[in-house]
Design a protein around this motif. Sequence first.
Motif, PDB file in Angstrom:
ATOM      1  N   GLN A 130       0.821  -1.135  -0.053  1.00  0.00           N
ATOM      2  CA  GLN A 130      -0.078  -0.069   0.001  1.00  0.00           C
ATOM      3  C   GLN A 130       0.852   1.313  -0.009  1.00  0.00           C
ATOM      4  O   GLN A 130       1.862   1.364   0.945  1.00  0.00           O
ATOM      5  N   VAL A 131       0.536   2.247  -0.990  1.00  0.00           N
ATOM      6  CA  VAL A 131       1.159   3.400  -0.831  1.00  0.00           C
ATOM      7  C   VAL A 131       0.511   4.409  -0.661  1.00  0.00           C
ATOM      8  O   VAL A 131      -0.702   4.626  -1.089  1.00  0.00           O
ATOM      9  N   GLN A 132       0.892   5.372   0.260  1.00  0.00           N
ATOM     10  CA  GLN A 132       0.337   6.598   0.362  1.00  0.00           C
ATOM     11  C   GLN A 132       0.875   7.889   0.037  1.00  0.00           C
ATOM     12  O   GLN A 132       2.143   8.074   0.436  1.00  0.00           O
ATOM     13  N   LEU A 133       0.348   8.996  -0.497  1.00  0.00           N
ATOM     14  CA  LEU A 133       0.943  10.255  -0.869  1.00  0.00           C
ATOM     15  C   LEU A 133       0.166  11.409   0.262  1.00  0.00           C
ATOM     16  O   LEU A 133      -0.917  11.317   0.500  1.00  0.00           O
ATOM     17  N   GLU A 134       0.988  12.220   0.797  1.00  0.00           N
ATOM     18  CA  GLU A 134       0.502  13.052   1.683  1.00  0.00           C
ATOM     19  C   GLU A 134       1.185  14.571   1.370  1.00  0.00           C
ATOM     20  O   GLU A 134       2.234  14.732   1.260  1.00  0.00           O
ATOM     21  N   PHE A 181       5.842   0.123 -12.808  1.00  0.00           N
ATOM     22  CA  PHE A 181       5.750   1.606 -12.225  1.00  0.00           C
ATOM     23  C   PHE A 181       4.325   2.027 -12.509  1.00  0.00           C
ATOM     24  O   PHE A 181       3.872   1.656 -13.412  1.00  0.00           O
ATOM     25  N   TYR A 182       3.934   2.681 -11.484  1.00  0.00           N
ATOM     26  CA  TYR A 182       2.773   2.915 -11.417  1.00  0.00           C
ATOM     27  C   TYR A 182       2.529   4.565 -11.033  1.00  0.00           C
ATOM     28  O   TYR A 182       3.440   5.018 -10.225  1.00  0.00           O
ATOM     29  N   ASN A 183       1.840   5.064 -11.692  1.00  0.00           N
ATOM     30  CA  ASN A 183       1.544   6.583 -11.196  1.00  0.00           C
ATOM     31  C   ASN A 183       0.605   6.582 -10.115  1.00  0.00           C
ATOM     32  O   ASN A 183      -0.439   6.308 -10.023  1.00  0.00           O
ATOM     33  N   TYR A 184       1.122   7.356  -9.070  1.00  0.00           N
ATOM     34  CA  TYR A 184       0.407   7.486  -7.675  1.00  0.00           C
ATOM     35  C   TYR A 184       0.053   9.110  -7.403  1.00  0.00           C
ATOM     36  O   TYR A 184       0.941   9.879  -7.781  1.00  0.00           O
ATOM     37  N   TRP A 185      -1.115   9.641  -7.119  1.00  0.00           N
ATOM     38  CA  TRP A 185      -1.292  10.967  -7.024  1.00  0.00           C
ATOM     39  C   TRP A 185      -1.688  11.478  -5.613  1.00  0.00           C
ATOM     40  O   TRP A 185      -2.116  10.433  -4.721  1.00  0.00           O
ATOM     41  N   GLY A 186      -1.304  12.515  -5.193  1.00  0.00           N
ATOM     42  CA  GLY A 186      -1.729  13.034  -3.884  1.00  0.00           C
ATOM     43  C   GLY A 186      -2.975  13.739  -3.967  1.00  0.00           C
ATOM     44  O   GLY A 186      -3.891  13.441  -4.940  1.00  0.00           O
ATOM     45  N   GLN A 187      -3.560  14.065  -2.579  1.00  0.00           N
ATOM     46  CA  GLN A 187      -5.000  14.594  -2.595  1.00  0.00           C
ATOM     47  C   GLN A 187      -5.291  15.699  -3.082  1.00  0.00           C
ATOM     48  O   GLN A 187      -6.602  16.342  -3.474  1.00  0.00           O
ATOM     49  N   GLY A 188      -4.227  16.489  -3.473  1.00  0.00           N
ATOM     50  CA  GLY A 188      -4.349  17.859  -3.913  1.00  0.00           C
ATOM     51  C   GLY A 188      -4.470  18.969  -2.876  1.00  0.00           C
ATOM     52  O   GLY A 188      -4.765  18.543  -1.700  1.00  0.00           O
ATOM     53  N   THR A 189      -3.719  19.967  -3.182  1.00  0.00           N
ATOM     54  CA  THR A 189      -3.684  21.205  -2.427  1.00  0.00           C
ATOM     55  C   THR A 189      -3.986  22.552  -2.718  1.00  0.00           C
ATOM     56  O   THR A 189      -3.617  22.553  -3.954  1.00  0.00           O
ATOM     57  N   VAL A 231      -5.655  23.997  -7.744  1.00  0.00           N
ATOM     58  CA  VAL A 231      -5.371  22.738  -6.956  1.00  0.00           C
ATOM     59  C   VAL A 231      -4.074  22.180  -7.502  1.00  0.00           C
ATOM     60  O   VAL A 231      -3.878  21.805  -8.698  1.00  0.00           O
ATOM     61  N   TYR A 232      -3.114  22.021  -6.646  1.00  0.00           N
ATOM     62  CA  TYR A 232      -1.901  21.586  -7.053  1.00  0.00           C
ATOM     63  C   TYR A 232      -1.890  19.987  -6.577  1.00  0.00           C
ATOM     64  O   TYR A 232      -1.975  19.664  -5.342  1.00  0.00           O
ATOM     65  N   TYR A 233      -1.401  19.169  -7.510  1.00  0.00           N
ATOM     66  CA  TYR A 233      -1.199  17.532  -7.285  1.00  0.00           C
ATOM     67  C   TYR A 233      -0.032  17.108  -7.499  1.00  0.00           C
ATOM     68  O   TYR A 233       0.709  17.474  -8.619  1.00  0.00           O
ATOM     69  N   CYS A 234       0.618  16.426  -6.582  1.00  0.00           N
ATOM     70  CA  CYS A 234       2.019  15.749  -6.827  1.00  0.00           C
ATOM     71  C   CYS A 234       1.627  14.208  -7.494  1.00  0.00           C
ATOM     72  O   CYS A 234       0.374  13.835  -7.359  1.00  0.00           O
ATOM     73  N   CYS A 235       2.542  13.768  -8.149  1.00  0.00           N
ATOM     74  CA  CYS A 235       2.432  12.443  -9.174  1.00  0.00           C
ATOM     75  C   CYS A 235       3.500  11.969  -9.148  1.00  0.00           C
ATOM     76  O   CYS A 235       4.596  12.588  -9.208  1.00  0.00           O
ATOM     77  N   LEU A 236       3.593  11.024  -8.320  1.00  0.00           N
ATOM     78  CA  LEU A 236       5.099   9.977  -8.327  1.00  0.00           C
ATOM     79  C   LEU A 236       4.981   8.785  -8.993  1.00  0.00           C
ATOM     80  O   LEU A 236       4.114   8.003  -9.013  1.00  0.00           O
ATOM     81  N   GLN A 237       5.996   8.841  -9.686  1.00  0.00           N
ATOM     82  CA  GLN A 237       5.999   7.168 -10.670  1.00  0.00           C
ATOM     83  C   GLN A 237       6.768   6.338  -9.687  1.00  0.00           C
ATOM     84  O   GLN A 237       7.869   6.332  -9.663  1.00  0.00           O
ATOM     85  N   ILE A 238       6.062   5.337  -9.065  1.00  0.00           N
ATOM     86  CA  ILE A 238       6.726   4.447  -8.182  1.00  0.00           C
ATOM     87  C   ILE A 238       6.620   2.989  -8.438  1.00  0.00           C
ATOM     88  O   ILE A 238       5.692   2.454  -9.285  1.00  0.00           O
ATOM     89  N   GLY A 239       7.730   2.702  -8.205  1.00  0.00           N
ATOM     90  CA  GLY A 239       8.112   1.011  -8.639  1.00  0.00           C
ATOM     91  C   GLY A 239       7.740   0.079  -7.505  1.00  0.00           C
ATOM     92  O   GLY A 239       8.052   0.324  -6.547  1.00  0.00           O
ATOM     93  N   ILE A 240       6.854  -0.828  -7.992  1.00  0.00           N
ATOM     94  CA  ILE A 240       6.627  -1.877  -7.256  1.00  0.00           C
ATOM     95  C   ILE A 240       7.161  -3.176  -7.522  1.00  0.00           C
ATOM     96  O   ILE A 240       7.144  -3.698  -8.854  1.00  0.00           O
ATOM     97  N   LEU A 241       7.959  -3.744  -6.737  1.00  0.00           N
ATOM     98  CA  LEU A 241       8.580  -5.034  -6.981  1.00  0.00           C
ATOM     99  C   LEU A 241       7.790  -6.347  -6.554  1.00  0.00           C
ATOM    100  O   LEU A 241       7.521  -6.489  -5.298  1.00  0.00           O
ATOM    101  N   ARG A 242       7.443  -7.068  -7.438  1.00  0.00           N
ATOM    102  CA  ARG A 242       6.598  -8.559  -7.198  1.00  0.00           C
ATOM    103  C   ARG A 242       7.617  -9.683  -7.799  1.00  0.00           C
ATOM    104  O   ARG A 242       7.620  -9.589  -8.949  1.00  0.00           O
TER     105      ARG A 242
END
Length: 123
Positions: free
Chosen positions: A1-5, A109-117, A92-103
């Motif tokens: 599980q990945v979370q962005l704050e 790699f998947y794009n994860y988005w913040g909730q926006g500020t 509204v500004y959003y961060c987007c991180l290209q995160i690598g998940i190893l299985r």
Amino acid sequence: QVQLEESGGGLVQPGGSLRLSCAASGSFFMINDMSWYRQAPGKQRELVANVTRAGTTTYTDSVKGRFSISRDNAKNALHLQMSGLEPEDTAVYYCCLQIGILRDVDLSFYNYWGQGTQVTVSS
């Protein structure tokens, strides 16, 4: 599980400054590109700035010379220092991180988005 704050938005007068931050937590292998997007009312989401894992930065023309993107790989954190803010930067500004998940042996790699500020530039 990945979370962005995300944090750091607010109301600022024209010409003022704000610093946005985005931190990733959870279980992942690595982070590749890290980006900031923004979406103003009635407009499409646009890419504001990007920083690669190696530290190469790119900016949309309207923010060049005013915004600075940076990352802290040790803390899995992304920042956007904004100065000389203009009413047109309101969005509204959003961060987007290209995160690598190893299985097993597969790295995807998947794009994860913040909730926006919300950033509002107004006198």
